[in-house]
Write a protein that holds these residues in place. Structure first.
Motif, PDB file in Angstrom:
ATOM      1  N   PRO A 315       0.810  -1.222   0.000  1.00 45.10           N
ATOM      2  CA  PRO A 315       0.000   0.000   0.000  1.00 45.10           C
ATOM      3  C   PRO A 315       0.848   1.279   0.000  1.00 45.10           C
ATOM      4  CG  PRO A 315      -0.027  -1.030   2.180  1.00 45.10           C
ATOM      5  CD  PRO A 315       0.677  -1.988   1.252  1.00 45.10           C
ATOM      6  N   ARG A 319       0.907   4.074  -3.403  1.00 45.86           N
ATOM      7  CA  ARG A 319       0.610   5.510  -3.265  1.00 45.86           C
ATOM      8  C   ARG A 319       1.822   6.397  -3.528  1.00 45.86           C
ATOM      9  NH1 ARG A 319      -2.430   2.221  -0.748  1.00 45.86           N
ATOM     10  NH2 ARG A 319      -4.682   2.554  -0.736  1.00 45.86           N
ATOM     11  N   SER A 355       4.547   0.217   6.628  1.00 48.44           N
ATOM     12  CA  SER A 355       3.721   0.165   7.833  1.00 48.44           C
ATOM     13  C   SER A 355       3.801  -1.219   8.476  1.00 48.44           C
ATOM     14  CB  SER A 355       2.269   0.513   7.493  1.00 48.44           C
ATOM     15  OG  SER A 355       1.738  -0.460   6.614  1.00 48.44           O
ATOM     16  N   LEU A 356       4.678  -2.089   7.951  1.00 49.63           N
ATOM     17  CA  LEU A 356       4.829  -3.461   8.448  1.00 49.63           C
ATOM     18  C   LEU A 356       3.511  -4.234   8.349  1.00 49.63           C
ATOM     19  CD1 LEU A 356       7.042  -2.830  11.631  1.00 49.63           C
ATOM     20  CD2 LEU A 356       7.810  -3.328   9.304  1.00 49.63           C
ATOM     21  N   CYS A 357       2.770  -3.989   7.256  1.00 48.64           N
ATOM     22  CA  CYS A 357       1.449  -4.620   7.134  1.00 48.64           C
ATOM     23  C   CYS A 357       1.555  -6.080   6.732  1.00 48.64           C
ATOM     24  CB  CYS A 357       0.556  -3.861   6.153  1.00 48.64           C
ATOM     25  SG  CYS A 357       0.771  -4.295   4.417  1.00 48.64           S
ATOM     26  N   GLY A 358       2.707  -6.487   6.175  1.00 45.18           N
ATOM     27  CA  GLY A 358       2.927  -7.904   5.895  1.00 45.18           C
ATOM     28  C   GLY A 358       2.370  -8.402   4.577  1.00 45.18           C
ATOM     29  N   GLU A 362       3.362 -12.112   2.435  1.00 43.99           N
ATOM     30  CA  GLU A 362       2.308 -13.057   2.068  1.00 43.99           C
ATOM     31  C   GLU A 362       2.406 -13.502   0.602  1.00 43.99           C
ATOM     32  OE1 GLU A 362      -2.128 -13.062   3.698  1.00 43.99           O
ATOM     33  OE2 GLU A 362      -1.827 -11.549   2.162  1.00 43.99           O
ATOM     34  N   TRP A 431       0.550  13.881  13.718  1.00 45.99           N
ATOM     35  CA  TRP A 431      -0.649  13.063  13.911  1.00 45.99           C
ATOM     36  C   TRP A 431      -1.905  13.895  13.710  1.00 45.99           C
ATOM     37  CZ3 TRP A 431      -1.829   7.958  14.950  1.00 45.99           C
ATOM     38  CH2 TRP A 431      -3.157   7.710  15.331  1.00 45.99           C
ATOM     39  N   ARG A 435      -5.870  13.845  11.671  1.00 42.83           N
ATOM     40  CA  ARG A 435      -6.692  13.068  12.608  1.00 42.83           C
ATOM     41  C   ARG A 435      -6.884  13.875  13.880  1.00 42.83           C
ATOM     42  NH1 ARG A 435      -1.952  11.068  11.540  1.00 42.83           N
ATOM     43  NH2 ARG A 435      -1.693   9.300  10.133  1.00 42.83           N
TER      44      ARG A 435
ATOM     45  N   CYS B 128      -3.901  -5.628  10.038  1.00 41.79           N
ATOM     46  CA  CYS B 128      -2.815  -6.387   9.393  1.00 41.79           C
ATOM     47  C   CYS B 128      -2.225  -7.435  10.325  1.00 41.79           C
ATOM     48  CB  CYS B 128      -1.720  -5.436   8.932  1.00 41.79           C
ATOM     49  SG  CYS B 128      -2.301  -4.218   7.759  1.00 41.79           S
ATOM     50  N   ARG B 132      -2.703 -11.058   8.886  1.00 36.37           N
ATOM     51  CA  ARG B 132      -1.498 -11.697   8.358  1.00 36.37           C
ATOM     52  C   ARG B 132      -0.521 -12.097   9.456  1.00 36.37           C
ATOM     53  NH1 ARG B 132      -3.006  -8.067   4.060  1.00 36.37           N
ATOM     54  NH2 ARG B 132      -2.463  -6.334   5.426  1.00 36.37           N
ATOM     55  N   GLU B 157     -12.007  -3.456  -0.073  1.00 33.99           N
ATOM     56  CA  GLU B 157     -10.547  -3.437   0.116  1.00 33.99           C
ATOM     57  C   GLU B 157     -10.173  -3.616   1.583  1.00 33.99           C
ATOM     58  OE1 GLU B 157      -8.709  -0.093  -2.106  1.00 33.99           O
ATOM     59  OE2 GLU B 157     -10.636   0.015  -3.136  1.00 33.99           O
ATOM     60  N   THR B 160      -6.510  -4.173   2.974  1.00 38.52           N
ATOM     61  CA  THR B 160      -5.459  -3.173   2.790  1.00 38.52           C
ATOM     62  C   THR B 160      -5.215  -2.437   4.108  1.00 38.52           C
ATOM     63  OG1 THR B 160      -6.117  -2.878   0.497  1.00 38.52           O
ATOM     64  CG2 THR B 160      -4.767  -1.139   1.457  1.00 38.52           C
ATOM     65  N   CYS B 161      -3.942  -2.231   4.405  1.00 38.18           N
ATOM     66  CA  CYS B 161      -3.532  -1.543   5.642  1.00 38.18           C
ATOM     67  C   CYS B 161      -4.186  -0.161   5.739  1.00 38.18           C
ATOM     68  CB  CYS B 161      -2.015  -1.393   5.635  1.00 38.18           C
ATOM     69  SG  CYS B 161      -1.343  -0.491   7.028  1.00 38.18           S
ATOM     70  N   GLY B 163      -2.846   2.310   7.282  1.00 37.82           N
ATOM     71  CA  GLY B 163      -1.808   3.328   7.263  1.00 37.82           C
ATOM     72  C   GLY B 163      -1.295   3.741   8.621  1.00 37.82           C
ATOM     73  N   PHE B 164      -1.726   3.043   9.684  1.00 38.42           N
ATOM     74  CA  PHE B 164      -1.227   3.428  11.010  1.00 38.42           C
ATOM     75  C   PHE B 164       0.242   3.017  11.163  1.00 38.42           C
ATOM     76  CE2 PHE B 164      -0.597   2.198  15.539  1.00 38.42           C
ATOM     77  CZ  PHE B 164      -0.417   3.472  16.011  1.00 38.42           C
ATOM     78  N   MET B 179      -2.955   6.698   2.879  1.00 39.93           N
ATOM     79  CA  MET B 179      -3.542   5.373   3.121  1.00 39.93           C
ATOM     80  C   MET B 179      -4.814   5.502   3.958  1.00 39.93           C
ATOM     81  SD  MET B 179       0.123   3.495   3.771  1.00 39.93           S
ATOM     82  CE  MET B 179      -0.438   1.885   4.322  1.00 39.93           C
ATOM     83  N   LEU B 180      -4.767   6.389   4.944  1.00 42.35           N
ATOM     84  CA  LEU B 180      -5.957   6.618   5.787  1.00 42.35           C
ATOM     85  C   LEU B 180      -7.123   7.145   4.963  1.00 42.35           C
ATOM     86  CD1 LEU B 180      -7.377   6.870   8.549  1.00 42.35           C
ATOM     87  CD2 LEU B 180      -6.307   9.121   8.804  1.00 42.35           C
ATOM     88  N   ASP B 182      -7.826   6.657   1.853  1.00 41.60           N
ATOM     89  CA  ASP B 182      -8.441   5.578   1.077  1.00 41.60           C
ATOM     90  C   ASP B 182      -9.262   4.655   1.979  1.00 41.60           C
ATOM     91  OD1 ASP B 182      -7.393   6.568  -1.243  1.00 41.60           O
ATOM     92  OD2 ASP B 182      -5.656   5.236  -1.276  1.00 41.60           O
TER      93      ASP B 182
END
Lengths: 452, 230
Positions: A315, A319, A355-358, A362, A431, A435, B128, B132, B157, B160-161, B163-164, B179-180, B182
């Motif tokens: 991801p 982007r 983001s270490l989403c992995g 996979e 941050w 947010r 995530c 995973r 989707e 999909t991460c 974005g944190f 990412m947030l 989306d």
């Protein structure tokens, strides 16, 4: 420019964002469909990892076997410690063949060593023949994807580029029309230029066979038409046995283009009189690979077969795009390869470009645990290059807080007070850009637990 | 079953309702929950930001605090993934047996209907580290599908991460924001009035984005929906 700064620029490119989103979404779906067809995909991934590890864990032996086999088949093997040595070898061999130009098969290794620029400085012209590499070269651009170097461009942009640079007029955006225009431009070169340069997807130690996988057939033109063929190959590309190709050639096309089989797989072993090049030179390139092999965690990155499934699944890549990585190898694999192949100090931000989403791990066909290597490299950056002093202080302060229940509970009361502030302090301010900051509730969990 | 709760520092301080809900669900199912008050942080932030040297003492501390329990539960897939994935490399001693809440309920206790009622339109974001990192599969969704009166809508989707990514959200703030954005678009497309997940960290990020947009969509931890009785 470091990754966060480069990404900020790239994120604003609306057309590129759209192109990348469309391309990676399409290719992800194609990959998922053809992988689902293979019932033993997971054991196949294990086998892919095992084959690469077998070669990497005894690399010297496998490379020497490769050298013996290539030499016995009439080829010549050269060893290059770094980019400069490899580039000088290609220049010398090209001149020895009586040529001042080369035609190239798409290759990551030659991008990595900056071959085209080095040859230009020696008065030798390199012609890229891969369609996307040609697009990138004509535009004076840089590749942004391992497999699809012009992924950031769409068809309309390519049509405009061909009309401006190739003297074409009235082109449509139909892929067949664009390809035909490139073919008109390339064909004359295939027939004229006497030296071809390629990379290698695999090289078999047992037989001395070199393998190049491609989609267009332009690669095969370069490996068969010229009198002299020079292959520049990273030393991690060696695999032990010819039979291992069966595993790797099942994993690679499904992972990369989402095809069951790629259109062109070229295999050659030394030279064959009367068929193809008369001279074959194999340059074995180190360029940081031996140093990478010395890191017991990071070395798994050398299993990479450049399929680019990790890019298409990432991801962050989708982007920020490939240029943000500032390196030949973008995406998750680039974030672990670049800091290891080059100097860690030159790529200190890349291990954090995730983001270490992995999602990368996979899909990796050779099971490179990219998130674990990213975390490992973050530790190496902090330890060897030093962290920003303010970050180190904050981390040490928090570690002290978490080391003691009394300090932790006092800090919770502090967080409650800070939570009343409208905005967060210091680096945490980023941050609250997009947010609302978290508000610490009046009672912590442990307050509630004690009050039950 | 006697179960120790590892609430996590983030839930303890910023999302205590997730911890309370975890206790309520397990007690309603007849289990005894204990809360070792010496617990602080598992060290994930330090480990993932490159400070393995500072994370190791926290990991050893965690192993001391939770070492004596047969089962530890946590309403955070991310912190469980830290313990399970990184502790062997950090402490090299026996790693406590820690389960993420949905994993404990579905895989260990064999419960899919926790007797909850929640009359809202809900979409579920699989985080995530749950999806995973721990391979939770559809355990959280099976629990949600058994909640009475819930209207569960699929998140586009979903995998999909968001974005944190811990300090990623600070170090790569712009990419994280992209990412947030989306993820928020996907959440809003569902028309849900509640977005739920198994990690309060991701929910603070998604919820912070929703509140900034004044979207009128709440975030709730999965445990809070499972604890709800109408």
């Amino acid at each position: 420019m470091s990754f966060p700064d480069a990404a900020r620029v790239e994120l604003d490119k609306a057309q590129q964002r759209r192109n990348l989103r469309k391309a990676t979404t399409t290719i992800r779906a194609k990959r998922a469909a053809v992988v689902a067809e293979v019932p033993d995909w997971e054991p196949l991934r294990d086998e892919g990892a095992r084959v690469k590890d077998e070669a990497l864990h005894d690399l010297a032996t496998h490379l020497e076997r490769l050298e013996v086999a290539v030499t016995a088949a009439g080829g010549t093997v050269h060893w290059a410690r770094d980019a400069a040595e490899a580039n000088a070898l290609v220049a010398r061999l090209t001149r020895a063949a009586g040529s001042d130009e080369i035609i190239k098969v798409k290759s990551m290794a030659t991008d990595e060593i900056g071959l085209n620029a080095a040859l230009a400085a020696e008065g030798i012209t390199a012609h890229e023949t891969d369609l996307a590499e040609l697009i990138v070269a004509l535009a004076g651009d840089r590749p942004s994807h391992i497999l699809v170097p012009a992924i950031h461009r769409n068809r309309a942009e390519i049509r405009d580029l061909f009309e401006a640079e190739l003297g074409e007029t009235g082109l449509s955006t139909d892929p067949a029309a664009l390809t035909a225009a490139a073919r008109r431009h390339l064909r004359e070169r295939f027939l004229r230029v006497k030296v071809g340069v390629s990379g290698a997807n695999f090289a078999v130690a047992e037989t001395g066979t070199v393998c190049v996988v491609e989609s267009e057939g332009n690669g095969r033109m370069c490996t068969t038409l010229p009198d002299t063929l020079i292959t520049v190959m990273g030393i991690e590309k060696v695999i032990p046995r010819h039979a291992d190709l069966a595993t790797m050639l099942t994993l690679l096309p499904r992972s990369s283009t989402g095809e069951r089989m790629n259109p062109y797989t070229s295999l050659w072993t030394g030279v064959t009189p009367g068929d193809g090049p008369r001279d074959f030179h194999l340059i074995l390139l180190d360029n940081g690979r031996t140093a990478t092999l010395a890191d017991p965690v990071g070395r798994d990155a050398l299993r990479c077969i450049r399929c680019s499934a990790c890019l298409n699944s990432c991801p962050v890549y989708e982007r920020a795009g490939g240029h943000a990585y500032g390196n030949t190898y973008p995406g998750p694999i680039g974030a672990i390869l670049a800091p290891q192949l080059a100097e860690l100090r030159d790529h200190t931000a890349l291990p954090w470009a995730s983001s270490l989403c992995g999602a990368c791990y996979e899909v990796c066909p050779v099971k490179i645990d990219i998130p674990t290597i990213l975390v490992h490299l973050r530790s190496r950056v902090v330890r060897e290059q030093g962290a920003p002093p303010s970050e180190r202080l904050a981390m040490e302060a928090m570690a002290r807080v978490f080391a003691s229940r009394r300090r932790y509970e006092a800090a919770q009361r502090g967080a409650r007070l800070a939570g009343l502030a409208a905005h967060l302090p210091g680096p945490l301010r980023t941050w609250s850009g997009v947010r609302e900051p978290p508000q610490a509730p009046r009672r912590t969990f442990r307050d509630w637990w004690r009050s039950r | 079953m006697r179960i120790a709760l590892f609430v996590t520092c983030l839930n303890d301080t910023f999302a205590p309702s997730a911890g309370r809900a975890t206790v309520e669900v397990l007690e309603r199912l007849g289990h005894e929950v204990v809360f070792p008050e010496e617990q602080t942080c598992c060290g994930q932030m330090h480990a993932n930001t490159g400070y393995a040297d500072l994370a190791a003492p926290l990991a050893r501390r965690f192993a001391r605090v939770f070492g004596g329990f047969d089962a530890v539960v946590s309403p955070s897939a991310s912190c469980v993934a830290m313990v399970r994935g990184q502790y062997p490399g950090l402490v090299g001693e026996t790693v406590p047996n820690v389960y993420e809440l949905s994993e404990l309920l579905v895989d260990v206790l064999g419960v899919e209907d926790v007797g909850a009622t929640f009359a809202h339109r809900v979409t579920y974001h699989p985080t995530c580290h749950g999806l995973r990192g721990l391979g939770l599969g559809d355990a959280p969704l099976r629990l949600l599908r058994n909640v009475r009166e819930i209207e569960l809508v699929e998140l586009p989707e979903a995998e999909t991460c968001c974005g944190f990514g811990g300090t990623f959200a600070v170090k790569n703030a712009d990419t994280s924001a992209a990412m947030l954005t989306d993820k928020l678009r996907c959440v809003l497309d569902t028309g849900a009035d509640v977005c739920t997940a198994g990690d309060s960290s991701c929910l603070l990020h998604i919820g912070g984005g929703l509140r900034r947009q004044r979207a009128g969509v709440r975030t709730l931890h999965l445990a809070e929906i499972l604890a709800s009785t109408g």
